[in-house]
Design a protein around this motif. Structure first.
Motif, PDB file in Angstrom:
ATOM      1  N   THR A  54      48.733  45.809  45.307  1.00 38.37           N
ATOM      2  CA  THR A  54      48.400  46.650  44.170  1.00 38.37           C
ATOM      3  C   THR A  54      47.736  45.836  43.069  1.00 38.37           C
ATOM      4  O   THR A  54      47.645  44.616  43.135  1.00 38.37           O
ATOM      5  N   TYR A  55      47.294  46.524  42.036  1.00 40.82           N
ATOM      6  CA  TYR A  55      46.591  45.894  40.928  1.00 40.82           C
ATOM      7  C   TYR A  55      47.545  45.146  40.009  1.00 40.82           C
ATOM      8  O   TYR A  55      48.551  45.692  39.590  1.00 40.82           O
ATOM      9  N   ARG A  56      47.195  43.904  39.673  1.00 44.34           N
ATOM     10  CA  ARG A  56      47.879  43.209  38.586  1.00 44.34           C
ATOM     11  C   ARG A  56      47.137  43.538  37.293  1.00 44.34           C
ATOM     12  O   ARG A  56      47.733  43.738  36.254  1.00 44.34           O
ATOM     13  N   SER A  57      45.805  43.579  37.383  1.00 45.64           N
ATOM     14  CA  SER A  57      44.999  43.988  36.229  1.00 45.64           C
ATOM     15  C   SER A  57      43.756  44.722  36.731  1.00 45.64           C
ATOM     16  O   SER A  57      43.227  44.430  37.798  1.00 45.64           O
ATOM     17  N   VAL A  58      43.353  45.690  35.947  1.00 43.36           N
ATOM     18  CA  VAL A  58      42.209  46.539  36.299  1.00 43.36           C
ATOM     19  C   VAL A  58      41.498  46.928  35.006  1.00 43.36           C
ATOM     20  O   VAL A  58      42.126  47.034  33.950  1.00 43.36           O
ATOM     21  N   GLU A  59      40.199  47.076  35.085  1.00 43.27           N
ATOM     22  CA  GLU A  59      39.461  47.627  33.945  1.00 43.27           C
ATOM     23  C   GLU A  59      38.610  48.774  34.474  1.00 43.27           C
ATOM     24  O   GLU A  59      38.347  48.866  35.671  1.00 43.27           O
TER      25      GLU A  59
ATOM     26  N   VAL B 123      37.792  48.931  38.382  1.00 42.63           N
ATOM     27  CA  VAL B 123      37.355  47.654  38.930  1.00 42.63           C
ATOM     28  C   VAL B 123      38.577  46.736  38.903  1.00 42.63           C
ATOM     29  O   VAL B 123      39.082  46.400  37.829  1.00 42.63           O
ATOM     30  N   ALA B 124      39.083  46.403  40.075  1.00 46.15           N
ATOM     31  CA  ALA B 124      40.255  45.524  40.147  1.00 46.15           C
ATOM     32  C   ALA B 124      39.860  44.117  39.748  1.00 46.15           C
ATOM     33  O   ALA B 124      38.809  43.620  40.155  1.00 46.15           O
ATOM     34  N   LEU B 125      40.696  43.466  38.937  1.00 49.34           N
ATOM     35  CA  LEU B 125      40.440  42.096  38.497  1.00 49.34           C
ATOM     36  C   LEU B 125      41.384  41.100  39.158  1.00 49.34           C
ATOM     37  O   LEU B 125      41.027  39.939  39.340  1.00 49.34           O
ATOM     38  N   ASP B 126      42.597  41.556  39.507  1.00 49.86           N
ATOM     39  CA  ASP B 126      43.591  40.671  40.116  1.00 49.86           C
ATOM     40  C   ASP B 126      44.576  41.530  40.902  1.00 49.86           C
ATOM     41  O   ASP B 126      44.922  42.632  40.480  1.00 49.86           O
ATOM     42  N   CYS B 127      45.046  41.017  42.038  1.00 52.41           N
ATOM     43  CA  CYS B 127      45.941  41.758  42.928  1.00 52.41           C
ATOM     44  C   CYS B 127      47.205  40.955  43.194  1.00 52.41           C
ATOM     45  O   CYS B 127      47.208  39.733  43.091  1.00 52.41           O
ATOM     46  N   TYR B 128      48.261  41.667  43.584  1.00 51.51           N
ATOM     47  CA  TYR B 128      49.498  41.013  43.993  1.00 51.51           C
ATOM     48  C   TYR B 128      50.331  41.978  44.822  1.00 51.51           C
ATOM     49  O   TYR B 128      50.066  43.176  44.839  1.00 51.51           O
ATOM     50  N   CYS B 129      51.321  41.442  45.512  1.00 49.67           N
ATOM     51  CA  CYS B 129      52.236  42.261  46.300  1.00 49.67           C
ATOM     52  C   CYS B 129      53.410  42.668  45.416  1.00 49.67           C
ATOM     53  O   CYS B 129      54.026  41.825  44.768  1.00 49.67           O
ATOM     54  N   SER B 130      53.688  43.958  45.375  1.00 52.34           N
ATOM     55  CA  SER B 130      54.780  44.468  44.553  1.00 52.34           C
ATOM     56  C   SER B 130      55.303  45.757  45.182  1.00 52.34           C
ATOM     57  O   SER B 130      54.638  46.350  46.022  1.00 52.34           O
TER      58      SER B 130
END
Length: 146
Positions: free
Chosen positions: A75-80, A101-108
């Motif tokens: 999922t998204y850690r940060s998005v704009e 626009v996804a900027l960073d992803c992580y597993c959560s």
């Protein structure tokens, strides 16, 4: 190798193993957008979060089973959000379209209150357009031509 070296090696293996088990990363993706009152289907290049996240499930029933259940999603850690004006829209039509626009992803763990936690299977009909196709590139220096 001393005990400090062994601990460092074990820690490094754990970090690398965790990364190897989780392949959640930014991925280029093309959205195909058609709006009523606009003459073109527009292909918009963006980034999304996609990949595998380590999950585990248990067949144990009861409280122990719930503690051992781990369902994670990429999922998204940060998005704009970017907004673009779609070309060929009639005067009465709103030409603006906003997209993530996804900027960073992580597993959560998946928060169903704010995310779509499902995977759409089957044919991908979203890539088919009924109108002529144009491309829009959100990055400076890219061409707006097919």
């Amino acid at each position: 190798m001393g005990s400090g070296g062994v601990a460092l090696a074990c820690g490094l293996l754990c970090v690398l193993g965790g990364r190897a088990l989780s392949f959640c990363a930014l991925t280029d993706y093309t959205l195909y957008v058609e709006k009523a009152g606009c003459d073109f289907c527009v292909a918009i290049n963006t980034t999304i979060c996609m990949g595998f996240c380590y999950s585990r499930d248990t067949n144990i029933v009861g409280l122990a089973g719930k503690r051992l259940l781990l369902q994670r999603t990429c999922t998204y850690r940060s998005v704009e959000y970017h907004t673009t004006a779609l070309p060929g829209c009639h005067q009465h039509a709103d030409p603006f379209f906003s997209y993530p626009v996804a900027l960073d992803c992580y597993c959560s763990t998946c928060d169903t209150g704010s995310h779509d936690c499902t995977h759409k299977g089957g044919d991908d009909n979203s890539a088919q357009c009924a109108k002529p196709l144009l491309h829009i590139y959100p990055y400076p220096g890219q061409s707006n031509h097919i």
